[in-house]
Design a protein around this motif. Structure first.
Motif, short mmCIF file in Angstrom:
data_model
loop_
_atom_site.label_atom_id
_atom_site.label_comp_id
_atom_site.label_asym_id
_atom_site.label_seq_id
_atom_site.Cartn_x
_atom_site.Cartn_y
_atom_site.Cartn_z
N ASN A 54 0.95 -0.87 0.07
CA ASN A 54 -0.10 -0.27 0.02
C ASN A 54 0.80 0.94 -0.01
OD1 ASN A 54 -2.18 -1.57 -0.13
ND2 ASN A 54 -3.01 -1.64 2.59
N ALA A 55 1.79 1.45 0.63
CA ALA A 55 2.69 2.24 0.71
C ALA A 55 3.08 2.82 -0.75
CB ALA A 55 3.31 2.21 2.62
N VAL A 56 3.94 1.62 -1.09
CA VAL A 56 4.54 1.12 -2.24
C VAL A 56 3.98 2.17 -3.36
CG1 VAL A 56 5.67 0.29 -4.13
CG2 VAL A 56 5.98 -0.02 -1.42
N ARG A 57 2.61 1.51 -3.36
CA ARG A 57 1.49 2.15 -4.94
C ARG A 57 0.83 4.15 -3.93
NH1 ARG A 57 -1.28 -3.03 -2.81
NH2 ARG A 57 -0.40 -4.28 -4.85
N ALA A 58 1.22 4.27 -3.10
CA ALA A 58 0.61 5.85 -2.58
C ALA A 58 2.13 6.52 -2.56
CB ALA A 58 0.43 5.47 -1.03
N ALA A 59 3.05 5.66 -3.03
CA ALA A 59 4.55 7.01 -3.61
C ALA A 59 4.52 6.72 -5.11
CB ALA A 59 5.25 6.53 -2.97
N GLY A 60 2.81 5.73 -5.68
CA GLY A 60 2.90 5.97 -7.44
C GLY A 60 4.29 4.83 -8.11
N GLN A 61 4.70 3.89 -7.33
CA GLN A 61 5.37 3.04 -7.76
C GLN A 61 4.93 1.15 -7.75
OE1 GLN A 61 9.61 3.01 -6.19
NE2 GLN A 61 9.60 5.36 -5.92
N GLU A 62 5.47 0.70 -8.60
CA GLU A 62 4.87 -0.60 -9.07
C GLU A 62 4.87 -2.02 -7.15
OE1 GLU A 62 4.68 -3.87 -12.33
OE2 GLU A 62 5.35 -1.56 -12.49
N VAL A 63 3.93 -2.60 -7.63
CA VAL A 63 4.29 -3.82 -7.41
C VAL A 63 4.18 -4.27 -7.77
CG1 VAL A 63 3.68 -5.15 -5.31
CG2 VAL A 63 4.17 -2.62 -4.46
N VAL A 64 4.72 -6.25 -7.64
CA VAL A 64 4.67 -7.32 -8.04
C VAL A 64 4.94 -8.17 -6.59
CG1 VAL A 64 4.99 -9.20 -9.44
CG2 VAL A 64 5.24 -7.07 -10.47
N LEU A 65 3.56 -9.43 -6.42
CA LEU A 65 3.02 -9.42 -4.92
C LEU A 65 3.62 -10.66 -5.67
CD1 LEU A 65 2.87 -10.22 -2.20
CD2 LEU A 65 0.13 -9.57 -2.95
N ARG A 66 4.42 -11.65 -4.96
CA ARG A 66 4.20 -13.32 -5.71
C ARG A 66 3.85 -14.33 -3.74
NH1 ARG A 66 2.42 -13.94 -9.54
NH2 ARG A 66 3.06 -15.83 -9.97
N ASP A 67 3.35 -14.32 -3.46
CA ASP A 67 2.33 -15.13 -2.31
C ASP A 67 2.44 -16.72 -3.04
OD1 ASP A 67 0.79 -16.34 -0.90
OD2 ASP A 67 -0.52 -15.07 -0.79
N TYR A 91 4.56 -1.71 14.17
CA TYR A 91 4.89 -2.26 13.50
C TYR A 91 4.54 -2.04 12.22
CZ TYR A 91 6.36 -5.47 17.47
OH TYR A 91 6.95 -5.66 19.17
N LEU A 92 3.19 -2.14 11.24
CA LEU A 92 2.79 -1.82 10.24
C LEU A 92 3.28 -0.45 9.95
CD1 LEU A 92 -0.97 -3.26 10.32
CD2 LEU A 92 1.26 -4.43 10.02
N ARG A 93 2.72 0.19 10.98
CA ARG A 93 3.57 1.77 10.51
C ARG A 93 5.35 1.55 9.85
NH1 ARG A 93 0.34 3.63 14.81
NH2 ARG A 93 2.46 3.67 16.18
N GLU A 94 5.97 1.23 10.76
CA GLU A 94 7.57 1.65 10.76
C GLU A 94 7.38 0.38 9.37
OE1 GLU A 94 9.25 -1.11 13.40
OE2 GLU A 94 8.41 0.12 14.78
N VAL A 95 6.51 -0.56 8.56
CA VAL A 95 6.81 -1.43 7.55
C VAL A 95 6.28 0.01 6.13
CG1 VAL A 95 5.92 -2.83 5.64
CG2 VAL A 95 6.69 -3.60 8.00
N ALA A 96 5.59 0.22 6.73
CA ALA A 96 5.20 1.81 5.36
C ALA A 96 6.18 2.54 5.42
CB ALA A 96 4.35 2.63 6.54
N VAL A 97 7.05 2.91 6.51
CA VAL A 97 8.62 3.87 6.61
C VAL A 97 8.70 3.43 5.84
CG1 VAL A 97 9.34 5.27 7.97
CG2 VAL A 97 7.59 5.19 8.67
N GLN A 98 9.65 1.91 5.81
CA GLN A 98 10.47 1.76 4.91
C GLN A 98 10.36 1.63 3.92
OE1 GLN A 98 14.32 0.44 6.12
NE2 GLN A 98 13.55 0.37 4.53
N ALA A 99 9.35 1.65 3.29
CA ALA A 99 8.93 1.43 1.70
C ALA A 99 8.16 2.86 1.32
CB ALA A 99 7.18 0.95 1.92
#
Length: 226
Positions: free
Chosen positions: A34-47, A192-200
């Motif tokens: 979500n943070a990456v998309r909000a920054a205007g960049q692209e995500v490829v998720l492989r679950d 923790y989720l905020r920390e991940v968003a900040v890292q993103a």
């Protein structure tokens, strides 16, 4: 120069390895994406569990095999994550190491066609060479216990740094979350989720503006997602 760099569109491959769709690992992946998309960049998720990835390396796929033949699933994965600037690994620590499925992904996908000599020379591979590695791991054990076992240092040596050196990657960062158990308080989970968003956001800024520009002006991170 910064203005020109800011137009760069980043692409992030998020490799998620956890069998439970309701797990905290999935929440971490969601926060990063979500943070990456909000920054205007692209995500490829492989679950990996969701796609049923087969982690077992086949004899025909071994890089030392002169006529190596790769399975359709390997080709699909390589095509999906090719051209990414960042490779993000999200996984739980099980018995001191990442899950077997993630290790199998490294062997079959990251390592496809990579010769031992190239690894020893730290040559840049086509898929991962010069790219960034970002990892998020979780453990049910406490940080104190993990530190006593040397978990962080050990995993950094045998997995993080090994990947960077073996595939000629640019850099690696790893954020560890301990004592992730049922009943984890909302306060800690949100933190923790905020920390991940900040890292993103920080990683997006590194791609968009460059490391040197980011060091000179840390406030650039705040622009991502605004």
């Amino acid at each position: 120069m910064v203005g020109e760099q800011a137009t760069t569109r980043g692409r992030h491959a998020v490799i998620l390895c956890h069998p439970d769709p309701s797990s905290f690992n999935h929440a971490l992946a969601g926060a990063y994406c979500n943070a990456v998309r909000a920054a205007g960049q692209e995500v490829v998720l492989r679950d990996l569990y969701a796609i049923g990835f087969d982690p077992v390396l086949k004899a025909a796929e071994r890089p030392t095999n002169v006529a190596a033949v790769y399975g359709p699933d390997v080709i699909t994965e390589v095509d999906a994550i090719a051209g990414c600037d960042v490779f993000v690994l999200i996984y739980p620590i099980w018995f001191g190491t990442p899950p077997a499925m993630l290790k199998g992904y490294v062997e079959r996908v990251f390592g496809a066609g990579v010769q031992p000599e190239a690894m020893q020379d730290r040559a840049r591979t086509d898929l991962l060479g010069g790219k960034r590695l970002v990892s998020f791991s979780t453990s049910a054990a406490s940080k104190v216990w993990l530190d006593e076992q040397g978990q962080g240092q050990g995993l950094n040596s045998v997995f993080d740094q090994y990947l960077v050196h073996a595939f000629g990657m640019r850099s690696q960062e790893h954020r560890r979350f301990a004592h992730i158990v049922p009943g984890l308080s909302t306060r800690f989970a949100d933190q923790y989720l905020r920390e991940v968003a900040v890292q993103a956001q920080r990683t997006c800024a590194q791609i968009a503006f460059g490391d040197e520009a980011l060091l000179a002006d840390p406030a650039l991170v705040a622009r991502m997602g605004n």
